[in-house]
Scaffold this motif. Structure first.
Motif, mmCIF file in Angstrom:
data_model
loop_
_atom_site.group_PDB
_atom_site.id
_atom_site.type_symbol
_atom_site.label_atom_id
_atom_site.label_comp_id
_atom_site.label_asym_id
_atom_site.label_seq_id
_atom_site.Cartn_x
_atom_site.Cartn_y
_atom_site.Cartn_z
ATOM 1 N N PRO A 116 111.851 -9.546 33.014
ATOM 2 C CA PRO A 116 111.183 -8.239 32.951
ATOM 3 C C PRO A 116 111.791 -7.223 33.918
ATOM 4 C CG PRO A 116 109.562 -10.001 32.952
ATOM 5 C CD PRO A 116 110.894 -10.652 33.211
ATOM 6 N N GLY A 117 112.194 -6.079 33.359
ATOM 7 C CA GLY A 117 112.767 -5.017 34.179
ATOM 8 C C GLY A 117 114.258 -5.123 34.387
ATOM 9 N N TYR A 118 114.879 -6.187 33.873
ATOM 10 C CA TYR A 118 116.309 -6.400 34.052
ATOM 11 C C TYR A 118 116.925 -6.838 32.722
ATOM 12 C CZ TYR A 118 115.225 -6.442 39.065
ATOM 13 O OH TYR A 118 114.792 -6.103 40.322
ATOM 14 N N ARG A 119 118.249 -6.910 32.682
ATOM 15 C CA ARG A 119 118.909 -7.450 31.509
ATOM 16 C C ARG A 119 118.768 -8.971 31.528
ATOM 17 N NH1 ARG A 119 125.211 -6.260 31.912
ATOM 18 N NH2 ARG A 119 125.096 -7.400 29.933
ATOM 19 N N ASN A 120 119.142 -9.614 30.444
ATOM 20 C CA ASN A 120 119.035 -11.068 30.361
ATOM 21 C C ASN A 120 120.032 -11.751 31.303
ATOM 22 O OD1 ASN A 120 117.279 -10.388 28.359
ATOM 23 N ND2 ASN A 120 118.265 -11.585 26.743
ATOM 24 N N TYR A 121 119.544 -12.777 32.000
ATOM 25 C CA TYR A 121 120.378 -13.589 32.878
ATOM 26 C C TYR A 121 119.890 -15.032 32.797
ATOM 27 C CZ TYR A 121 122.172 -9.415 35.344
ATOM 28 O OH TYR A 121 122.778 -8.242 35.667
ATOM 29 N N LYS A 122 120.536 -15.912 33.581
ATOM 30 C CA LYS A 122 119.994 -17.254 33.765
ATOM 31 C C LYS A 122 118.618 -17.131 34.413
ATOM 32 C CE LYS A 122 124.437 -19.634 34.316
ATOM 33 N NZ LYS A 122 125.287 -20.459 35.199
ATOM 34 N N ILE A 123 117.731 -18.038 34.054
ATOM 35 C CA ILE A 123 116.338 -17.908 34.485
ATOM 36 C C ILE A 123 116.190 -17.962 36.006
ATOM 37 C CG2 ILE A 123 115.755 -20.378 34.334
ATOM 38 C CD1 ILE A 123 113.059 -19.446 33.045
ATOM 39 N N ASN A 124 117.046 -18.714 36.698
ATOM 40 C CA ASN A 124 116.898 -18.801 38.149
ATOM 41 C C ASN A 124 117.307 -17.506 38.855
ATOM 42 O OD1 ASN A 124 119.699 -19.178 37.751
ATOM 43 N ND2 ASN A 124 119.873 -20.300 39.668
ATOM 44 N N THR A 125 118.014 -16.607 38.139
ATOM 45 C CA THR A 125 118.382 -15.318 38.716
ATOM 46 C C THR A 125 117.150 -14.470 39.004
ATOM 47 O OG1 THR A 125 120.451 -15.393 37.461
ATOM 48 C CG2 THR A 125 119.835 -13.269 38.387
ATOM 49 N N ALA A 126 116.071 -14.714 38.272
ATOM 50 C CA ALA A 126 114.829 -13.950 38.490
ATOM 51 C C ALA A 126 114.340 -14.118 39.922
ATOM 52 C CB ALA A 126 113.756 -14.401 37.501
ATOM 53 N N TYR A 127 114.516 -15.293 40.492
ATOM 54 C CA TYR A 127 114.074 -15.534 41.872
ATOM 55 C C TYR A 127 114.907 -14.717 42.858
ATOM 56 C CZ TYR A 127 113.091 -17.933 46.264
ATOM 57 O OH TYR A 127 112.742 -18.202 47.556
ATOM 58 N N THR A 128 116.219 -14.673 42.632
ATOM 59 C CA THR A 128 117.098 -13.898 43.506
ATOM 60 C C THR A 128 116.779 -12.406 43.413
ATOM 61 O OG1 THR A 128 118.851 -15.541 43.190
ATOM 62 C CG2 THR A 128 119.512 -13.409 44.071
ATOM 63 N N LEU A 129 116.446 -11.935 42.203
ATOM 64 C CA LEU A 129 116.176 -10.517 42.001
ATOM 65 C C LEU A 129 114.804 -10.082 42.520
ATOM 66 C CD1 LEU A 129 117.570 -10.138 38.364
ATOM 67 C CD2 LEU A 129 118.615 -9.250 40.464
ATOM 68 N N GLY A 130 113.799 -10.941 42.375
ATOM 69 C CA GLY A 130 112.443 -10.500 42.710
ATOM 70 C C GLY A 130 111.520 -11.575 43.233
ATOM 71 N N GLY A 131 112.078 -12.658 43.772
ATOM 72 C CA GLY A 131 111.248 -13.680 44.381
ATOM 73 C C GLY A 131 110.392 -14.449 43.384
ATOM 74 N N PRO A 132 109.421 -15.215 43.873
ATOM 75 C CA PRO A 132 108.602 -16.061 42.991
ATOM 76 C C PRO A 132 107.755 -15.267 42.000
ATOM 77 C CG PRO A 132 107.744 -16.076 45.229
ATOM 78 C CD PRO A 132 109.074 -15.414 45.296
ATOM 79 N N GLU A 133 107.378 -14.030 42.329
ATOM 80 C CA GLU A 133 106.551 -13.248 41.401
ATOM 81 C C GLU A 133 107.333 -12.880 40.146
ATOM 82 O OE1 GLU A 133 103.524 -10.827 39.645
ATOM 83 O OE2 GLU A 133 103.609 -12.639 40.865
ATOM 84 N N LEU A 134 108.575 -12.433 40.302
ATOM 85 C CA LEU A 134 109.378 -12.105 39.121
ATOM 86 C C LEU A 134 109.696 -13.360 38.330
ATOM 87 C CD1 LEU A 134 110.815 -10.012 37.432
ATOM 88 C CD2 LEU A 134 112.837 -10.260 38.896
#
Length: 313
Positions: A116-134
């Motif tokens: 959400p709010g970003y382009r598609n990436y590997k799922i673990n990238t969400a943590y790097t981008l926005g921590g556990p909430e993202l």
């Protein structure tokens, strides 16, 4: 002529005289237990605090469905050279307070996901981008799984916990020689692995199985630790282990929630957790993108249904 006291009356008076001593003994016993638990917990907490930095507090809007089940997002945290955080493993542990069952969903970090709010990436990238909430939002969007709380496990904490649980090491059948990028060298065969070695075994991924092999080994490690945890000597260490965990594990769970869940699991819980790896068999294809590298394209509906069935069984 003196009156003779019936035997029944004498026994009753004797019990009444002993009652204060019984009550005092119970009070002393309970107080001793409290002191032991508190001192052991504090000892474990101090041990962890000597070896870890102050934990970062994250915003986390967990969803509680009030269905008697607790879903905790468990993340194994590593750090890049530049100091940024990344998650090396993603699991959702569910504890059912009604059935006392523990279930674990292992999520492959190479899943190509909508963030959400970003382009598609590997799922673990969400943590790097926005921590556990993202990451929570990403898991909900792609796998339709609600999460109540998060728990981020520092790798140093994992090693310390293992060494405290089993000072002689944890028996593991190492399936092959391993050394690439895990910080230790392991030889094929049965070995008692210390905390650092067990962590290296769980993290190894440089073979033909890649992340699938690593997830399988992580589940193998969980089952091996489970066998160690149910021993009497480890149960006596539970307060100290709780203190170590509290010091090393960054979580939004309160002490009361941790104590309630931990007590329920230790006393009455099923000690043989069921496991599921996502994506499930025959629900994905290999792909590659310039911005993400090699990824897993998954059938989201098939995996959503598999997760729902697994957690509702």
């Amino acid at each position: 002529m003196s009156e003779i006291t019936p035997p029944l009356m004498r026994n009753k008076k004797h019990r009444i005289r002993k009652l204060p001593f019984i009550i005092l003994f119970i009070i002393v016993l309970l107080l001793s237990c409290f002191i032991y638990i508190k001192s052991s917990y504090d000892s474990g907490l101090k041990l962890a605090q000597r070896h870890t930095k102050q934990q970062k507090q994250y915003e986390f809007n967990g969803v509680n469905n009030k269905d008697g089940k607790l879903n905790v997002l468990i993340l194994g945290q590593d750090r890049n050279v530049d100091g940024s955080s990344r998650t090396d493993s993603i699991m959702i542990a569910q504890y059912n307070y009604l059935t006392k069952k523990m279930k674990i969903v292992s999520v492959m970090r190479d899943i190509y996901a909508e963030i959400p709010g970003y382009r598609n990436y590997k799922i673990n990238t969400a943590y790097t981008l926005g921590g556990p909430e993202l990451l929570r939002k990403t898991i909900k969007k792609n796998l339709d799984l609600d999460i109540d709380h998060y728990a981020i496990i520092d790798f140093k904490g994992f090693s310390a916990m293992v060494d405290e649980i089993s000072p002689a090491g944890v028996p593991i059948n190492v399936e092959k020689d391993m050394s690439a990028r895990i910080g230790v060298s392991l030889k094929k065969g049965w070995h008692n692995l210390n905390g650092k070695e067990l962590l290296g075994y769980a993290r190894f991924r440089h073979d033909e199985e890649a992340d699938f092999g690593r997830v399988r080994r992580q589940q193998q490690v969980i089952k091996a630790l489970k066998k160690e945890m149910i021993s009497l000597s480890v149960l006596m260490k539970t307060p100290k282990l709780a203190g170590i965990a509290r010091g090393y594990v960054n979580t939004d769970m309160t002490n009361n929630e941790i104590f309630r869940t931990g007590t329920s699991f230790v006393i009455r819980g099923n000690k043989d957790p069921d496991t599921l790896t996502v994506p499930v068999k025959n629900s994905y294809t290999q792909a590659s993108y310039p911005e993400a590298g090699a990824v897993l394209e998954i059938d989201k509906e098939q995996n959503k249904q598999a997760i729902k069935k697994f957690l509702e069984e």
